[in-house]
Design an enzyme around this catalytic site. Structure first.
Site, short mmCIF file in Angstrom:
data_model
loop_
_atom_site.label_atom_id
_atom_site.label_comp_id
_atom_site.label_asym_id
_atom_site.label_seq_id
_atom_site.Cartn_x
_atom_site.Cartn_y
_atom_site.Cartn_z
N MET A 79 0.71 -1.04 0.03
CA MET A 79 0.03 0.03 -0.15
C MET A 79 0.85 1.32 0.00
SD MET A 79 -2.77 -1.24 2.78
CE MET A 79 -3.91 0.24 2.41
N HIS A 80 0.23 2.33 -0.31
CA HIS A 80 0.73 3.69 -0.07
C HIS A 80 1.76 4.30 -0.90
CE1 HIS A 80 -1.13 2.90 3.70
NE2 HIS A 80 -0.21 2.06 4.19
N ASP A 235 -2.69 -4.92 0.54
CA ASP A 235 -2.21 -6.40 0.96
C ASP A 235 -2.82 -6.75 2.28
OD1 ASP A 235 -0.97 -4.30 2.40
OD2 ASP A 235 1.20 -5.13 1.81
#
EC number: 2.7.1.17
Length: 483
Positions: A79-80, A235
């Site tokens: 992520m991110h 995830d």
């Protein structure tokens, strides 16, 4: 057949399952992380495609007939990450990853704007996407001026697979641009970082159809035309789908590179002051909370590197019976910490070392330190209104029974070990691919695995562990003043 593609930090995993959710096989492609400066962590998105190609090629080599029967593909990913594209879809710079901390000042500035916590339900962490764009705007203005689209890592894979700019709620919730309660981009927060909704991909639920596989790739992999791609998930939400952690009250503890204490919720329950993440789940009208620690198995791997012994050998030296804490305390802040401190600057430490402390003693302290970091997350979840009565263990670190005993005792809850099988993010992604392709009921697909074993807290050590945890808690403030 259904294919799950999980884009992790260290590699891409491709997992193939049939309609009965039996795993047919898997393939893998490795990835490296570039760290050109202190606190930086980057990857070239072209490497994600290369690794995905390798993973699928490995699957095709072993299971060509089954791969040809794929009807749905699900995506999961780290992520991110900030993947920046120009108007032609060209990558402008290496992706800034989830564990990159360079934008801590920008994160603090955005977090000081009360709109961000109010709308997103979360602190603006340095690892999130929005502060990374603020950093690029301040430090690489020529690149920022060319940005036409911002994609999360797995959604860049989707662009390659389908040609579509699409994301979904669970991953988008980790950007600091999503209105998490109503599940849509916030024009107000985007404008605060010099962007608009035009810079964002469209949004779907993780169970929805989100493009189809390009004919070129379908032919290359021996698949038919019209293979559906699901929205997928970040995830942790994908792992929750794989573990069946989708109903309110269900929870897991993930001992991966980072550590996650994840709880499914049936309602939006924000409490940003606790540094708990409150995100959309991959399933419609569902949310989740999680405490996140940045160095879980990474802490043991660090000790493995400097001791010259692999992680499994280190944990074997401790034996099977849980030991009382020795007085040595390890703070696992090797790359900062999220829950509960939101501190990108803090670093780890050993305290209480003495002549009699050997390698096994250091290993014990590392395992306890990570267990206490999970206890911090449990306390933060409690302050956000979530009470856990048991958790299921996943991730590479869960192979250590000693570590699971330490976690069960630190948290004072039983830890369930699932029956043999692969229930991680790639499996969850494949489940989402099945749901999207067949219109299946998500709750009938995302069921939990059987429990093979339950690790109970060691009651005789509860008091000693609580005392050691209180010592652990005090040390953060003590070393914070030295950083």
């Amino acid at each position: 057949m259904y294919l799950g593609l999980d884009l992790g930090t260290s590699g891409v995993k491709a997992l193939l399952m049939d309609a009965d959710q039996k795993i047919i096989g898997s393939g893998h492609g490795s990835l490296d992380v570039s760290r050109p400066h202190h606190g930086w962590s980057e990857q070239d998105p072209a490497e994600w495609i290369r690794a995905a190609e390798e993973a699928v090629a490995e699957l095709r080599s072993a299971h060509p007939t089954e791969l040809a029967a794929v009807r749905g593909i699900g995506l999961s990913g780290q992520m991110h990450g900030a993947t920046l594209l120009d108007a032609a879809g060209k990558v402008l710079r290496p992706c800034i990853l989830w564990n990159d901390t360079r934008s801590f000042a920008e994160a603090a500035s955005l977090d000081a704007d009360p709109r961000f916590r109010k709308i997103t339900g979360n602190i603006v962490f340095p690892g999130f996407t929005a502060p990374k764009l603020a950093w690029v705007q301040a430090n690489e203005p020529d690149i920022f001026a060319k940005v036409a689209k911002v994609l999360l890592p797995k959604d860049y894979l989707r662009l390659w697979l389908s040609g579509e700019y699409i994301s979904e709620m669970s991953d988008a919730a980790g950007t600091s641009w999503l209105d998490v309660a109503v599940r849509r981009w916030s024009p107000e927060l985007l404008a605060a970082t010099g962007l608009s909704t035009d810079h964002m991909p469209s949004l779907v639920e993780g169970t929805d159809q989100a493009g189809t596989l390009r004919g070129e790739l379908a032919s290359k992999w021996g698949m038919g035309q019209g293979v559906v791609i699901s929205g997928g998930a970040g995830d942790n939400a994908a792992s929750a789908c794989g573990m069946g952690t989708v109903k309110p009250g269900a929870a897991f503890v993930s001992l991966g590179t980072s550590g996650v204490l994840f709880a499914a919720n049936g309602a939006y329950l924000p409490n940003p002051e606790s540094a708990v993440h409150t995100f959309c789940h991959a399933l419609p009208q569902a949310w989740h909370q999680m405490g996140v620690i940045l160095s879980a198995t990474d802490s043991l791997n660090w000790l493995s590197t400097i001791s010259g012994k692999d992680a499994a050998e280190l944990t074997r030296e401790l034996g099977d019976e849980l030991r009382a804490p020795s007085g040595v305390t390890f703070l696992p802040y090797l790359s900062g910490e999220r829950t509960p401190h939101n501190d990108a600057v803090i670093r780890g430490s050993f305290t209480g070392l003495a002549h009699e402390i050997d390698r096994a003693g250091l290993t014990q302290a590392v395992l306890e330190g990570v267990a206490f970091a999970f206890r911090d997350s449990l306390e933060a979840l409690a302050s956000a209104g979530t009470t856990l009565t048991r958790v299921t263990a996943i991730g590479g670190g869960s192979r250590s029974r000693y570590w699971l005993k330490a976690i069960a005792t630190a948290l004072s809850v039983p830890v369930d070990i699932p029956a043999d099988g692969d229930f991680g993010a790639a499996f969850g992604a494949a489940r989402l691919g099945l749901i999207a392709a067949e219109g299946a009921d998500p709750h009938q697909v995302c069921t939990p695995p059987d429990t093979a074993e339950t690790i109970e807290p060691v009651g005789a050590l509860a008091g000693a562990y609580d005392e050691a945890y209180q010592r652990y808690r005090k040390l953060y403030a003590a070393i914070r003043g030295t950083m």
